[in-house]
Motif scaffolding. Structure first.
Motif, PDB file in Angstrom:
ATOM      1  N   MET A   1       0.869  -1.300  -0.101  1.00 21.02           N
ATOM      2  CA  MET A   1       0.132   0.139  -0.140  1.00 21.02           C
ATOM      3  C   MET A   1       0.908   1.298   0.089  1.00 21.02           C
ATOM      4  SD  MET A   1      -2.756  -1.460   2.579  1.00 21.02           S
ATOM      5  CE  MET A   1      -3.554   0.000   3.160  1.00 21.02           C
ATOM      6  N   MET A   2       2.148   1.109   0.561  1.00 20.02           N
ATOM      7  CA  MET A   2       2.956   2.479   0.619  1.00 20.02           C
ATOM      8  C   MET A   2       3.279   2.568  -0.694  1.00 20.02           C
ATOM      9  SD  MET A   2       6.995   2.385   2.215  1.00 20.02           S
ATOM     10  CE  MET A   2       7.406   1.130   0.765  1.00 20.02           C
ATOM     11  N   GLN A   3       3.711   1.439  -1.521  1.00 21.50           N
ATOM     12  CA  GLN A   3       4.256   1.712  -2.839  1.00 21.50           C
ATOM     13  C   GLN A   3       3.260   2.359  -3.646  1.00 21.50           C
ATOM     14  OE1 GLN A   3       5.074  -2.400  -3.748  1.00 21.50           O
ATOM     15  NE2 GLN A   3       6.864  -2.426  -2.537  1.00 21.50           N
ATOM     16  N   GLU A   4       2.004   1.900  -3.507  1.00 27.70           N
ATOM     17  CA  GLU A   4       0.802   2.407  -4.160  1.00 27.70           C
ATOM     18  C   GLU A   4       0.664   3.846  -3.906  1.00 27.70           C
ATOM     19  OE1 GLU A   4      -2.921   0.266  -3.546  1.00 27.70           O
ATOM     20  OE2 GLU A   4      -1.816  -1.571  -4.113  1.00 27.70           O
ATOM     21  N   ALA A   5       0.644   4.282  -2.601  1.00 30.49           N
ATOM     22  CA  ALA A   5       0.412   5.705  -2.264  1.00 30.49           C
ATOM     23  C   ALA A   5       1.627   6.669  -2.799  1.00 30.49           C
ATOM     24  CB  ALA A   5       0.405   5.560  -0.832  1.00 30.49           C
ATOM     25  N   PHE A   6       2.893   6.045  -2.795  1.00 34.33           N
ATOM     26  CA  PHE A   6       3.974   6.805  -3.296  1.00 34.33           C
ATOM     27  C   PHE A   6       3.771   7.134  -4.927  1.00 34.33           C
ATOM     28  CE2 PHE A   6       8.465   7.126  -4.843  1.00 34.33           C
ATOM     29  CZ  PHE A   6       9.009   8.311  -4.374  1.00 34.33           C
ATOM     30  N   ALA A   7       3.342   5.878  -5.502  1.00 36.54           N
ATOM     31  CA  ALA A   7       3.055   5.898  -6.923  1.00 36.54           C
ATOM     32  C   ALA A   7       1.994   6.801  -7.460  1.00 36.54           C
ATOM     33  CB  ALA A   7       2.911   4.594  -7.394  1.00 36.54           C
ATOM     34  N   ASN A   8       1.307   7.274  -6.471  1.00 40.43           N
ATOM     35  CA  ASN A   8       0.140   8.207  -6.711  1.00 40.43           C
ATOM     36  C   ASN A   8       0.498   9.568  -6.330  1.00 40.43           C
ATOM     37  OD1 ASN A   8      -1.498   6.015  -7.777  1.00 40.43           O
ATOM     38  ND2 ASN A   8      -2.177   5.359  -6.037  1.00 40.43           N
ATOM     39  N   GLY A   9       1.775   9.746  -5.856  1.00 37.88           N
ATOM     40  CA  GLY A   9       2.129  11.215  -5.517  1.00 37.88           C
ATOM     41  C   GLY A   9       1.399  11.409  -4.006  1.00 37.88           C
ATOM     42  N   GLN A  10       1.064  10.589  -3.009  1.00 38.04           N
ATOM     43  CA  GLN A  10       0.442  11.029  -1.915  1.00 38.04           C
ATOM     44  C   GLN A  10       1.370  11.160  -0.571  1.00 38.04           C
ATOM     45  OE1 GLN A  10      -2.427   8.173  -0.362  1.00 38.04           O
ATOM     46  NE2 GLN A  10      -3.140   7.721  -2.402  1.00 38.04           N
ATOM     47  N   ALA A  11       2.905  11.101  -1.115  1.00 37.99           N
ATOM     48  CA  ALA A  11       3.974  11.243  -0.132  1.00 37.99           C
ATOM     49  C   ALA A  11       5.269  11.817  -0.864  1.00 37.99           C
ATOM     50  CB  ALA A  11       4.241  10.105   0.823  1.00 37.99           C
ATOM     51  N   ALA A  12       6.093  12.400  -0.249  1.00 37.68           N
ATOM     52  CA  ALA A  12       7.299  12.996  -0.953  1.00 37.68           C
ATOM     53  C   ALA A  12       8.328  11.893  -0.987  1.00 37.68           C
ATOM     54  CB  ALA A  12       7.694  14.253  -0.013  1.00 37.68           C
ATOM     55  N   MET A  13       8.109  11.072   0.166  1.00 37.58           N
ATOM     56  CA  MET A  13       9.242  10.061   0.612  1.00 37.58           C
ATOM     57  C   MET A  13       8.906   8.647   1.065  1.00 37.58           C
ATOM     58  SD  MET A  13      12.546  12.539   2.027  1.00 37.58           S
ATOM     59  CE  MET A  13      11.548  13.332   3.267  1.00 37.58           C
ATOM     60  N   ILE A  14       9.340   7.739   0.681  1.00 34.21           N
ATOM     61  CA  ILE A  14       9.196   6.279   1.356  1.00 34.21           C
ATOM     62  C   ILE A  14      10.670   5.502   1.687  1.00 34.21           C
ATOM     63  CG2 ILE A  14       6.945   6.079   0.399  1.00 34.21           C
ATOM     64  CD1 ILE A  14       8.077   4.200  -1.473  1.00 34.21           C
ATOM     65  N   ILE A  15      10.594   4.943   2.590  1.00 32.72           N
ATOM     66  CA  ILE A  15      11.709   3.916   2.746  1.00 32.72           C
ATOM     67  C   ILE A  15      11.521   2.638   2.310  1.00 32.72           C
ATOM     68  CG2 ILE A  15      13.402   2.989   4.391  1.00 32.72           C
ATOM     69  CD1 ILE A  15      12.595   5.294   6.578  1.00 32.72           C
ATOM     70  N   SER A  16      12.094   2.155   1.036  1.00 36.45           N
ATOM     71  CA  SER A  16      11.708   1.094   0.702  1.00 36.45           C
ATOM     72  C   SER A  16      12.849   0.124   0.130  1.00 36.45           C
ATOM     73  CB  SER A  16      10.712   1.620  -0.759  1.00 36.45           C
ATOM     74  OG  SER A  16      10.304   0.190  -1.494  1.00 36.45           O
ATOM     75  N   GLY A  17      12.574  -1.093  -0.125  1.00 39.39           N
ATOM     76  CA  GLY A  17      13.525  -1.857  -0.936  1.00 39.39           C
ATOM     77  C   GLY A  17      13.601  -1.803  -2.282  1.00 39.39           C
ATOM     78  N   SER A  18      14.511  -2.203  -2.938  1.00 36.10           N
ATOM     79  CA  SER A  18      14.730  -2.287  -4.418  1.00 36.10           C
ATOM     80  C   SER A  18      13.789  -2.929  -5.045  1.00 36.10           C
ATOM     81  CB  SER A  18      16.076  -2.653  -4.558  1.00 36.10           C
ATOM     82  OG  SER A  18      16.393  -3.838  -3.920  1.00 36.10           O
ATOM     83  N   TYR A  19      13.126  -4.017  -4.197  1.00 40.77           N
ATOM     84  CA  TYR A  19      11.973  -4.608  -4.870  1.00 40.77           C
ATOM     85  C   TYR A  19      10.994  -3.820  -5.032  1.00 40.77           C
ATOM     86  CZ  TYR A  19      11.363  -4.616   0.061  1.00 40.77           C
ATOM     87  OH  TYR A  19      11.068  -4.290   1.445  1.00 40.77           O
ATOM     88  N   GLY A  20      10.600  -2.815  -4.525  1.00 36.70           N
ATOM     89  CA  GLY A  20       9.358  -1.767  -4.596  1.00 36.70           C
ATOM     90  C   GLY A  20       9.194  -0.970  -5.748  1.00 36.70           C
ATOM     91  N   ARG A  21      10.500  -0.903  -6.494  1.00 37.07           N
ATOM     92  CA  ARG A  21      10.613  -0.094  -7.615  1.00 37.07           C
ATOM     93  C   ARG A  21       9.961  -0.507  -8.602  1.00 37.07           C
ATOM     94  NH1 ARG A  21      14.328   0.231 -11.804  1.00 37.07           N
ATOM     95  NH2 ARG A  21      14.683   2.225 -12.722  1.00 37.07           N
ATOM     96  N   GLY A  22       9.941  -1.956  -9.115  1.00 39.77           N
ATOM     97  CA  GLY A  22       9.110  -2.298 -10.391  1.00 39.77           C
ATOM     98  C   GLY A  22       7.477  -2.027  -9.944  1.00 39.77           C
ATOM     99  N   ASN A  23       7.120  -2.033  -8.667  1.00 40.63           N
ATOM    100  CA  ASN A  23       5.466  -2.060  -8.444  1.00 40.63           C
ATOM    101  C   ASN A  23       5.200  -0.712  -8.514  1.00 40.63           C
ATOM    102  OD1 ASN A  23       5.313  -4.804  -7.880  1.00 40.63           O
ATOM    103  ND2 ASN A  23       5.129  -4.529  -5.713  1.00 40.63           N
ATOM    104  N   ILE A  24       6.112   0.362  -8.359  1.00 43.12           N
ATOM    105  CA  ILE A  24       5.839   1.577  -8.288  1.00 43.12           C
ATOM    106  C   ILE A  24       5.767   2.055  -9.738  1.00 43.12           C
ATOM    107  CG2 ILE A  24       6.656   3.919  -7.768  1.00 43.12           C
ATOM    108  CD1 ILE A  24       8.014   2.839  -5.289  1.00 43.12           C
TER     109      ILE A  24
END
Lengths: 290, 421
Positions: free
Chosen positions: B257-280
């Motif tokens: 859900m964090m990846q989705e929110a970040f992808a939709n511009g809902q936050a300036a930053m996230i702490i994520s693993g490299s694995y999140g990049r593809g999903n974003i």
């Protein structure tokens, strides 16, 4: 004579597949599981040593195991209470419907046909996307976040999801039970001036006791061995507040590489269920119409 | 008489059922003979992220054009780590699988002779030496083909940073400063998935408590304690401070859900693993985002979490023809052009020599990883039972508002309780 023998042995042969499968997949598995609980096997190593009761002693001293048992107990109590009360109310209402009874019955049975994981995923989204909206609209602090995010409410939320699905089958069993009550008795009761409550108390209820026993045993067993809802909704969290014994066994076996310990936990769970079922069935035999 | 007829009909039906079941078994071998020697092997692939799965799918499709006699059947399941362990426990090891060679669990599998030694395979030399050096088993041999590196980092929304003229922070103070700017403008500075607190705990602990993992390993051996450790106290305070700039519903939010929110511009930053990049990227292909290491007090003390990603291994218990097929596939994967294609599709930074990573916003992070302080995932140093139990301890600290001192005490307790005796 020969034909009689053939007939008898045929019936016996028909039970054979079930007996073989049961022995293979249940009795054998239980035996091997108990055996492993006395070892130090980690699940990967090719060998293991027998360590006697050491796993059981460790569990006795493990606060997480006690906490997990308590959580499981709370879960089971809430589930049993919720399922029994709701399904009885549902059964009584559905049974008294004059029109569309079959349709209403099938609607209420629908959740039983969806898999637990699917239901959990749907509810998880409801909890996280809808509940905060309600919380903000009505300014209820407890609902600002998904209830699954709070150690105090997470267990209740998981139980609610479980109840939502679990009432279906007991309702059906209760309806079957209700239909076994001879209608003359109600008529007689009415003529004698018995109130609705008294008709339920003295006519319906005694007839329902065997059904209640069946449903109770099923619900208690479902509550104590529950795993899927808590695992998919919370994974045992937050802060172990929904860490039911099933999750602990699973994690210890396949994540923490303490296979033997997980088996010891499962054996204890098995004993608890056996004792509870035994007591339950004994008590259930005491009253009611059979 | 009637009954007997009925019974005999049932008996005949049962018998025919048994016979069809037997018949089925012999069918595939017949068709195999007709087709030549087609070898079908299962490839148990642990990473469920859609981008990674589809990258493998594409590469496998290319492979099967070149090697029509080998069928690679990729199998990705939920909760793969536990499923794989269960399959090892029941001697049902997939012939080809991905696993994490730096972790203690993997080394245990090697020790028990479950995994094929790949040290003598020429394709091992195609792997970036620095990462290869992280993977040897206890006997010094290589038992897997490391294919990508991974990291935990701060992903930032490039547009939001530019619009609010925020610079990439290089110290913790700057990071908080930047968060304040976003907060004052009504933008969620940091979107935290505290339902899946695990990787956030790992990333923050490694960033804010240099040497912390080694300290915890000491406690697991019965030496020393975390309680009273000033570095850990500092880490605990910073972790708490981060939550002050996070989304309100953080405890109910999962990593996805964090990846989705970040992808939709809902936050300036996230702490994520490299694995999140593809999903974003899948959720929003137009989002411009970059990455920087989660900064500590100074740039010099900043440590990034980076390790070897899921690597490919072959079961030592597989049949010779399955091993042969799996080796052919690994040889194919280790070609630079194949690795490049896989990396482009999956978004994972490849560690096969000769590949490049085309993302200017991510390059600074990768440069930092190449030249700066890096620490591997905790499970390479600590038993995974301790690591996962610490997740719960950390959740308790944040949700129950425990004091940092209490948190450190709880860390000690958790480690001692779960240490292998």
């Amino acid at each position: 004579m020969a034909s009689k023998f053939l007939e008898r042995s045929t019936y016996f042969l028909f039970t054979l597949p079930a007996v073989i499968l049961y022995t293979l997949f249940f009795a054998y598995a239980v035996f091997v599981g108990i055996q492993y609980s006395f070892t130090d096997w980690n699940g990967i190593s090719s060998g293991y040593n027998y360590v006697g009761f050491s796993n059981y002693v460790d569990l006795w001293n493990n606060p997480n195991f006690k906490q997990s048992l308590i959580v499981t107990g709370q879960y089971a109590i809430m589930l049993v209470a919720g399922v029994m009360i709701l399904s009885l109310i549902l059964a009584l209402s559905l049974n008294s419907l004059k029109k569309l009874q079959t349709f209403a019955k099938s609607v209420y049975f629908l959740p039983a046909m969806i898999s637990a994981v699917t239901i959990s995923l749907i509810w998880d989204q409801l909890f996280v996307r809808v509940v905060p909206l309600i919380g903000e609209a009505f300014d209820i602090a407890a609902f600002y976040q998904s209830p699954l995010a709070h150690p105090k409410y997470a267990l209740i939320a998981v139980v609610i999801v479980n109840i939502w699905q679990a009432v279906a089958l007991p309702t059906l069993i209760f309806i079957a039970g209700l239909q076994s009550v001879p209608s003359e008795l109600y008529e007689a009761g009415r003529i004698d001036g018995a109130s609705t409550f008294n008709r339920f108390r003295y006519i319906t209820f005694p007839f329902l006791i065997p059904t209640i026993t069946v449903n109770m045993v099923l619900a208690i067993k479902a509550g104590i061995t529950s795993f899927d809802y808590a695992y998919t909704l919370t994974g045992g969290g937050p802060v172990k507040s929904t860490n039911v014994i099933g999750i602990m066994i699973y994690n210890d076996a396949f994540q923490n590489l303490r296979f033997a310990m997980a088996n010891a936990e499962a054996v204890i769970l098995f004993v608890i269920i056996a004792v509870l079922s035994f007591v339950q069935i004994k008590l259930g035999r005491k009253g009611g119409v059979h | 008489m009637k009954r007997r007829t009925k019974l005999s009909i049932i008996a005949v039906l049962l018998a025919s059922l048994v016979m069809t079941a037997c018949g089925k078994e012999s069918t595939p071998s017949n068709s195999d003979n007709g087709k030549g020697d087609v070898v079908k092997i299962e490839f148990f692939q642990q990473q469920g992220e859609e981008a990674i799965q589809s990258a493998y799918r594409e590469v496998i499709a290319d492979f099967s054009k070149e090697y029509p006699n080998i069928v690679i059947d990729m199998n990705t399941v939920p909760d793969p780590v536990k499923v794989l362990t269960a399959r090892f426990a029941t001697n049902d090891i997939p012939p080809l699988f991905t696993d994490f060679p730096t972790q203690l669990q993997f080394k245990e599998k090697v020790k028990n002779g479950f995994i094929e030694n790949l040290s003598d395979q020429p394709f091992i030399k195609n792997v970036n030496q620095k990462y290869l050096d992280m993977t040897p088993a206890d006997d010094g041999g290589y038992y897997s083909l490391p294919y990508a590196r991974n990291y935990m980092a701060v992903y930032y929304n490039v547009d939001l940073f530019e619009q609010n003229s925020v610079e990439i922070p290089t110290t913790y103070a700057e990071f908080i400063e930047a968060s304040k700017v976003f907060q004052s403008k009504g933008i969620t500075p940091l979107y935290l998935p505290l339902k899946d607190v695990g990787h956030i705990f790992q990333a923050t602990n490694i960033a804010f408590a240099p040497g912390g993992v080694e300290e915890m390993a000491k406690v697991a051996k019965g030496e020393g304690q975390i309680e009273g450790n000033t570095v850990f106290l500092e880490f605990a305070k910073k972790l708490r401070e981060l939550t002050e700039y996070a989304n309100k519903d953080a405890f109910g939010v999962s990593a996805q859900m964090m990846q989705e929110a970040f992808a939709n511009g809902q936050a300036a930053m996230i702490i994520s693993g490299s694995y999140g990049r593809g999903n974003i990227k899948l959720a929003n292909p137009n989002l411009k985002f970059g990455a920087f290491p989660l900064p500590n007090d100074t740039a010099d003390t900043t440590t990034a979490l980076s390790g070897v990603n899921a690597s490919l291994s072959i079961s030592a218990k597989a049949k010779p023809e399955e091993k042969e097929a799996a080796l052919t596939f690994l040889k194919y994967l280790a070609r630079p052009e194949v690795a490049q294609k896989w990396s482009d599709l999956s978004g994972e930074p490849s560690i096969i020599n000769g590949t490049t990573y085309e993302d200017k916003y991510l390059q600074p992070l990768l440069d930092f990883i190449d030249n700066g302080n890096v620490h591997d995932w905790m499970s390479s140093t600590l038993p995974s039972a301790i690591v996962t139990e610490l997740y719960g301890t950390t959740q308790g600290y944040l949700i129950n508002n425990e004091t940092p001192e209490q948190y450190l005490k709880n860390i000690d307790e958790t480690i001692k309780l779960n240490a292998v005796k």
